[in-house]
Design a protein around this motif. Sequence first.
Motif, mmCIF file in Angstrom:
data_model
loop_
_atom_site.group_PDB
_atom_site.id
_atom_site.type_symbol
_atom_site.label_atom_id
_atom_site.label_comp_id
_atom_site.label_asym_id
_atom_site.label_seq_id
_atom_site.Cartn_x
_atom_site.Cartn_y
_atom_site.Cartn_z
ATOM 1 N N CYS A 209 -51.600 -7.629 67.313
ATOM 2 C CA CYS A 209 -52.063 -7.859 68.696
ATOM 3 C C CYS A 209 -50.857 -8.004 69.622
ATOM 4 O O CYS A 209 -50.073 -8.950 69.479
ATOM 5 C CB CYS A 209 -52.924 -9.117 68.787
ATOM 6 N N ASP A 210 -50.710 -7.064 70.530
ATOM 7 C CA ASP A 210 -49.693 -7.182 71.572
ATOM 8 C C ASP A 210 -50.341 -7.885 72.761
ATOM 9 O O ASP A 210 -51.178 -7.308 73.461
ATOM 10 C CB ASP A 210 -49.167 -5.808 71.974
ATOM 11 N N VAL A 211 -49.953 -9.138 72.984
ATOM 12 C CA VAL A 211 -50.627 -10.005 73.948
ATOM 13 C C VAL A 211 -49.973 -9.887 75.316
ATOM 14 O O VAL A 211 -48.749 -9.864 75.448
ATOM 15 C CB VAL A 211 -50.581 -11.468 73.461
ATOM 16 N N HIS B 213 -55.187 -7.446 75.724
ATOM 17 C CA HIS B 213 -54.571 -7.356 74.409
ATOM 18 C C HIS B 213 -54.663 -5.905 73.937
ATOM 19 O O HIS B 213 -55.739 -5.319 73.963
ATOM 20 C CB HIS B 213 -55.283 -8.246 73.393
ATOM 21 N N VAL B 214 -53.544 -5.356 73.510
ATOM 22 C CA VAL B 214 -53.541 -4.038 72.878
ATOM 23 C C VAL B 214 -53.424 -4.280 71.381
ATOM 24 O O VAL B 214 -52.471 -4.924 70.916
ATOM 25 C CB VAL B 214 -52.378 -3.171 73.379
ATOM 26 N N LYS C 183 -57.184 -0.168 70.095
ATOM 27 C CA LYS C 183 -58.064 -0.454 71.218
ATOM 28 C C LYS C 183 -57.447 -1.527 72.104
ATOM 29 O O LYS C 183 -56.535 -2.242 71.682
ATOM 30 C CB LYS C 183 -59.448 -0.903 70.721
ATOM 31 N N SER C 184 -57.968 -1.652 73.328
ATOM 32 C CA SER C 184 -57.543 -2.698 74.255
ATOM 33 C C SER C 184 -58.731 -3.595 74.591
ATOM 34 O O SER C 184 -59.859 -3.113 74.747
ATOM 35 C CB SER C 184 -56.982 -2.084 75.550
ATOM 36 N N PHE C 185 -58.464 -4.896 74.713
ATOM 37 C CA PHE C 185 -59.485 -5.872 75.072
ATOM 38 C C PHE C 185 -58.947 -6.764 76.181
ATOM 39 O O PHE C 185 -57.751 -7.093 76.205
ATOM 40 C CB PHE C 185 -59.870 -6.736 73.869
ATOM 41 N N LYS C 186 -59.820 -7.165 77.080
ATOM 42 C CA LYS C 186 -59.414 -8.059 78.153
ATOM 43 C C LYS C 186 -59.062 -9.433 77.599
ATOM 44 O O LYS C 186 -59.683 -9.911 76.646
ATOM 45 C CB LYS C 186 -60.525 -8.180 79.196
ATOM 46 N N ASN C 187 -58.076 -10.060 78.223
ATOM 47 C CA ASN C 187 -57.653 -11.402 77.805
ATOM 48 C C ASN C 187 -58.575 -12.437 78.448
ATOM 49 O O ASN C 187 -58.180 -13.203 79.334
ATOM 50 C CB ASN C 187 -56.192 -11.652 78.187
ATOM 51 N N THR C 188 -59.810 -12.450 78.011
ATOM 52 C CA THR C 188 -60.831 -13.378 78.489
ATOM 53 C C THR C 188 -61.607 -13.872 77.270
ATOM 54 O O THR C 188 -61.514 -13.280 76.186
ATOM 55 C CB THR C 188 -61.799 -12.694 79.469
ATOM 56 N N PRO C 189 -62.394 -14.951 77.409
ATOM 57 C CA PRO C 189 -63.208 -15.414 76.275
ATOM 58 C C PRO C 189 -64.131 -14.326 75.736
ATOM 59 O O PRO C 189 -64.259 -14.154 74.515
ATOM 60 C CB PRO C 189 -63.998 -16.581 76.869
ATOM 61 N N SER C 190 -64.767 -13.561 76.628
ATOM 62 C CA SER C 190 -65.655 -12.487 76.169
ATOM 63 C C SER C 190 -64.865 -11.371 75.494
ATOM 64 O O SER C 190 -65.326 -10.763 74.516
ATOM 65 C CB SER C 190 -66.452 -11.922 77.347
ATOM 66 N N GLY C 191 -63.655 -11.092 75.995
ATOM 67 C CA GLY C 191 -62.818 -10.073 75.371
ATOM 68 C C GLY C 191 -62.375 -10.473 73.975
ATOM 69 O O GLY C 191 -62.325 -9.633 73.061
ATOM 70 N N THR D 52 -43.446 0.271 73.520
ATOM 71 C CA THR D 52 -44.692 0.396 74.274
ATOM 72 C C THR D 52 -45.675 -0.598 73.666
ATOM 73 O O THR D 52 -45.452 -1.124 72.558
ATOM 74 C CB THR D 52 -45.277 1.815 74.198
ATOM 75 N N ASP D 53 -46.774 -0.844 74.367
ATOM 76 C CA ASP D 53 -47.775 -1.783 73.855
ATOM 77 C C ASP D 53 -48.348 -1.302 72.528
ATOM 78 O O ASP D 53 -48.562 -2.089 71.600
ATOM 79 C CB ASP D 53 -48.896 -1.974 74.878
ATOM 80 N N LYS D 54 -48.598 0.015 72.402
ATOM 81 C CA LYS D 54 -49.164 0.561 71.166
ATOM 82 C C LYS D 54 -48.184 0.428 69.999
ATOM 83 O O LYS D 54 -48.580 0.077 68.882
ATOM 84 C CB LYS D 54 -49.533 2.036 71.360
#
Length: 370
Positions: A7-9, A14-15, A34-42, A109-111
């Motif tokens: 996890c690249d934070v 997060h990537v 994949k990428s996810f938003k840095n939120t509780p739902s993410g 890079t993030d990836k």
Amino acid sequence: MIYSLGCDVAKEEHVVCLIRYNLQQQTWEILSRKSFKNTPSGSKALARWVKRLTDKQPAPVRCTMEATGVYYEQLALELYEHHQHIKLSVILPSQGKSYLSSRGLRNKTDKIDAFGLALMGAERNLESWKGIDKYWRTLRGLTRTKTSLQQQKTEVSNQLHAQLHSGIPVKAVQRSLERLIKTLQKEIDRLGEQIEEHLASRPELQHQIECVDSIPGIGMGTIAVILAETLGFTYFTSYSQLMSFSGYDVIANDSGKRIGKRKISKQGSPFIRHAMYMPANTVIRTKPKQIYEMYERLVGKHNIKMKAHVAIQKKLLGYMYTLWTKKQMYDPAHIARRRAGIESAGNKSAEKRVAPPKSRATVDTCYALA
């Protein structure tokens, strides 16, 4: 076979990269990125995504991320508290950077970072993250906010000083800065009271706090910061671990006959080093015998006062750790006896290094290979 998630934070997202790693053949296969938003739902969506990809062929799951400011904490706490089957490891950014360089991944890079962390988690037996107690989390938030406000007050005070001593002072600016300083001081005092109340909310810690408070130069403000940043020394098992975590570990740079310059790494908590600066100043000013002797000895040796100042910071931090874990009060007489014992042992070891004559030799060296 295991699954490893890197996890690249970052602040916004997060990537992540999930790989399947064959432990025997040491080969890997990238399953998905994949990428996810840095939120509780993410964070919850990320956990569901990992579960969906790993349920088809069950195997142990590891997750590796870097301690990037406070941005990693939301995801780390979600995995730690609700997904215990995932082995979570949180590493220092410098560790991740060194590993990526060792694998020849020069681009950043993030990836690539996410893939590198996934590979690191699969190949290395990293320590599991222990989580953060809510008590220490709250204390850390209070102490860091107070420290930030104190720094802001210093900056504003410097601006006011410049206005008062300028050739053309502006009264409106002076009054504005004075009001701001008064407001900041009010909030600092309020936070100080809240910190003391929070520390007192756990009666079982009061004796240990009194033990640490008995050290010369150490006050409640310093105690609160150190306990908040180290989580009450919960996960430290040695003095060297604490020094490394604080950035006080010494880095050598020697090669052959060249003796390079020694310096502290500073690859640790800056809040701890900032908190230990004023106690060291107090010790140097008040001159308590057992600690100040060390300062005088170091200054006499290399005549670099700042180097000796850092050594005093390390010594005070070491005393805090020792007295907290042993639940003992500061005793200068014990330090004097221990120092005398070390010096006596040093003299004896020096005598032992002198080889005895052949008539009294205890080891036959005639058959030793050159």
